[in-house]
Write a protein that holds these residues in place. Structure first.
Motif, short mmCIF file in Angstrom:
data_model
loop_
_atom_site.label_atom_id
_atom_site.label_comp_id
_atom_site.label_asym_id
_atom_site.label_seq_id
_atom_site.Cartn_x
_atom_site.Cartn_y
_atom_site.Cartn_z
N LEU A 67 -10.14 93.75 78.33
CA LEU A 67 -10.01 93.02 79.83
C LEU A 67 -11.12 93.02 80.74
O LEU A 67 -11.93 94.18 80.78
CB LEU A 67 -8.81 93.90 80.29
CG LEU A 67 -8.24 93.37 81.75
CD1 LEU A 67 -7.31 92.25 81.47
CD2 LEU A 67 -7.12 94.49 82.16
N ILE A 116 1.66 82.56 85.10
CA ILE A 116 0.43 83.20 85.25
C ILE A 116 -0.31 82.37 86.27
O ILE A 116 -1.23 83.05 87.18
CB ILE A 116 -0.36 82.90 83.79
CG1 ILE A 116 0.59 83.61 83.03
CG2 ILE A 116 -1.79 83.45 83.81
CD1 ILE A 116 -0.04 83.18 81.36
N ARG A 173 -1.96 84.11 89.26
CA ARG A 173 -3.58 84.21 89.79
C ARG A 173 -3.65 83.67 91.17
O ARG A 173 -4.62 84.07 92.07
CB ARG A 173 -4.12 83.03 88.81
CG ARG A 173 -5.71 83.01 89.11
CD ARG A 173 -6.22 81.67 88.27
NE ARG A 173 -5.76 80.48 88.78
CZ ARG A 173 -6.31 80.32 90.25
NH1 ARG A 173 -7.15 80.63 90.94
NH2 ARG A 173 -5.87 78.88 90.70
N ALA A 230 -5.32 88.96 85.59
CA ALA A 230 -5.30 89.40 84.23
C ALA A 230 -4.87 90.89 84.15
O ALA A 230 -4.12 91.09 83.16
CB ALA A 230 -6.48 88.99 83.34
N LYS A 268 -1.42 92.12 82.43
CA LYS A 268 -1.32 93.11 81.11
C LYS A 268 -0.61 94.39 81.32
O LYS A 268 -0.04 94.94 80.14
CB LYS A 268 -2.90 93.55 80.91
CG LYS A 268 -3.06 94.51 79.76
CD LYS A 268 -4.45 94.81 79.79
CE LYS A 268 -5.01 95.92 78.51
NZ LYS A 268 -4.63 95.34 77.27
N GLN A 293 -8.93 86.08 89.39
CA GLN A 293 -8.47 85.97 88.08
C GLN A 293 -8.36 87.29 87.38
O GLN A 293 -7.58 87.29 86.63
CB GLN A 293 -9.76 85.17 87.47
CG GLN A 293 -9.64 83.67 87.84
CD GLN A 293 -10.86 82.63 87.37
OE1 GLN A 293 -11.91 83.61 86.98
NE2 GLN A 293 -10.45 81.44 87.41
#
Length: 392
Positions: free
Chosen positions: A390, A29, A33, A13, A17, A9
């Protein structure tokens, strides 16, 4: 296992980003993941059992290739994502090694981690490049690619001959259009998307439809509707597990672009929102929130400045904000708010009074600004109530 899921995860992320791979589609997304998680698990297994025989890369690691090609994500962006993911996983593995390994064994274990991760990223890069180029060759020669390229040209207002574009699409571009986006977060639901989009458009009064898949978990669609206001969208036409955004009716090629852009804004809103999304959202129902959230960072500064302590975390402050927002929307009717929130009228009155005390001024002061701040806080939660970071 839990650690691998968590690192998957975090890595996804960070890639999302830093690399322009994901453009709002929830499934994109999710695929990212799952690929990151598969890479973490595969490396863990190879480090734990160095004598065992494993495939060069983990199962599921290449699942996003078709989506990237169909959305025209350049190969160099995909390869950069691999490098960002490798750096993220390397940091996580080495930090775990520092915590768990005895000092005498630390150098040897770190060397093993580096060798494994570099070997993995080399194999992954080679496999990704081969799969991407093969899929690119298949896709660019297909009729679906031609239709999608025509749609992109229309949306970019770069079509020289509108009649020729209409013939390619089999859809009259001079009509009044309603644009729709239907998406899902589950790969198993992909096959339902075109029929859901068509059903939704028919319910809006469309006499002709154009449906174009744009990658995993997402379709763009348009319907030619009467010039009068279309029928209310029915959530029953979009099955469980699917979500839809609907633009406003607009005329001609310019309207084709405009109504789609409105649907894109709604999709973005739903992707950022902390509220439970309805199955179908019309642009006209959320246009104020969309406009307020055009710059989410600036919106957050505004919300925090306007709400002060009322923007604090916790269920208590959330209840005060929600009640006050409903109070404004119900034209200060305690009875209507009580019915909407399923609480006693006295509770509504108490919360409104308490919210005013926390604010430190009468709620009638700067009412429009206060309402806008409450609306943003309800829609986006911590994204506007507190600066986000983040995870590391």
């Amino acid at each position: 296992m839990c650690w691998a899921i968590e690192q998957g995860q975090v890595t996804a992320a960070r890639i999302a980003k830093e690399v322009p791979l994901v453009d709002g589609a929830g499934l994109a997304i999710e695929v990212l993941r799952r690929g990151s998680e598969a890479a973490t698990l595969h490396s863990l297994l190879r480090l734990a059992e160095p004598a065992a025989v494993f495939p060069p890369i983990g199962e599921g690691s290449l699942d996003g290739v078709q989506d990237y090609v169909h959305r025209a994500v350049p190969l160099h962006h995909v390869l950069r994502a691999i490098r960002v993911g490798h750096a993220s996983l390397a940091r996580a593995f080495l930090r775990a090694c520092e915590r768990l390994v005895e000092p005498a064994q630390l150098t040897r274990e770190m060397k093993a981690i580096n060798e494994e991760l570099f070997a993995y990223v080399d194999a992954f890069t080679d496999a990704m490049t081969r799969e991407y180029l093969a899929e690119h060759d298949r896709w660019t020669t297909s009729a679906a690619a031609t239709r999608l390229a025509t749609v992109h040209a229309l949306l970019a207002n770069s079509v020289g001959d509108v009649d020729d574009a209409a013939r390619t699409l089999g859809y009259d571009l001079e009509r009044t259009h309603v644009g729709v986006i239907v998406w899902t977060g589950s790969p198993a639901e992909d096959s339902r998307l075109p029929s859901a989009a068509t059903s939704l458009l028919k319910g809006l009064g469309a006499t002709a439809t154009l449906v174009v898949p744009v990658g995993s978990g997402r379709v763009w669609a348009w319907g030619a509707v009467p010039k009068r206001r279309p029928n209310q969208a029915s959530a029953s036409r979009v099955g469980a597990g699917l979500r839809a955004a609907v633009g406003s009716p607009a005329l001609g090629p310019a309207g084709f672009r405009r109504t789609h852009q409105e649907a894109v804004r709604v999709e973005r809103l739903r992707g950022l929102s902390v509220r439970e999304a309805p199955r179908v959202t019309l642009y006209r129902d959320v246009v104020l929130t969309v406009l307020l959230a055009g710059d989410l960072a600036a919106a957050g500064e505004f919300v925090r400045s306007e709400l002060g302590e009322l923007g604090g975390r916790g269920s208590g402050m959330h209840a005060l904000r929600t009640t006050l927002l409903h109070y404004f929307e119900a034209e200060r009717s305690l009875v209507r708010v009580a019915e909407q929130l399923h609480i006693a009228r006295g509770t509504v009155a108490y919360r409104v009074k308490r919210a005013q005390e926390v604010l430190g001024h009468d709620i009638g002061h700067r009412r429009l600004s206060l309402y806008a701040a409450l609306l943003l806080a309800e829609e986006f939660g911590d994204s506007v109530l507190a600066p986000t970071q983040l995870p590391t």
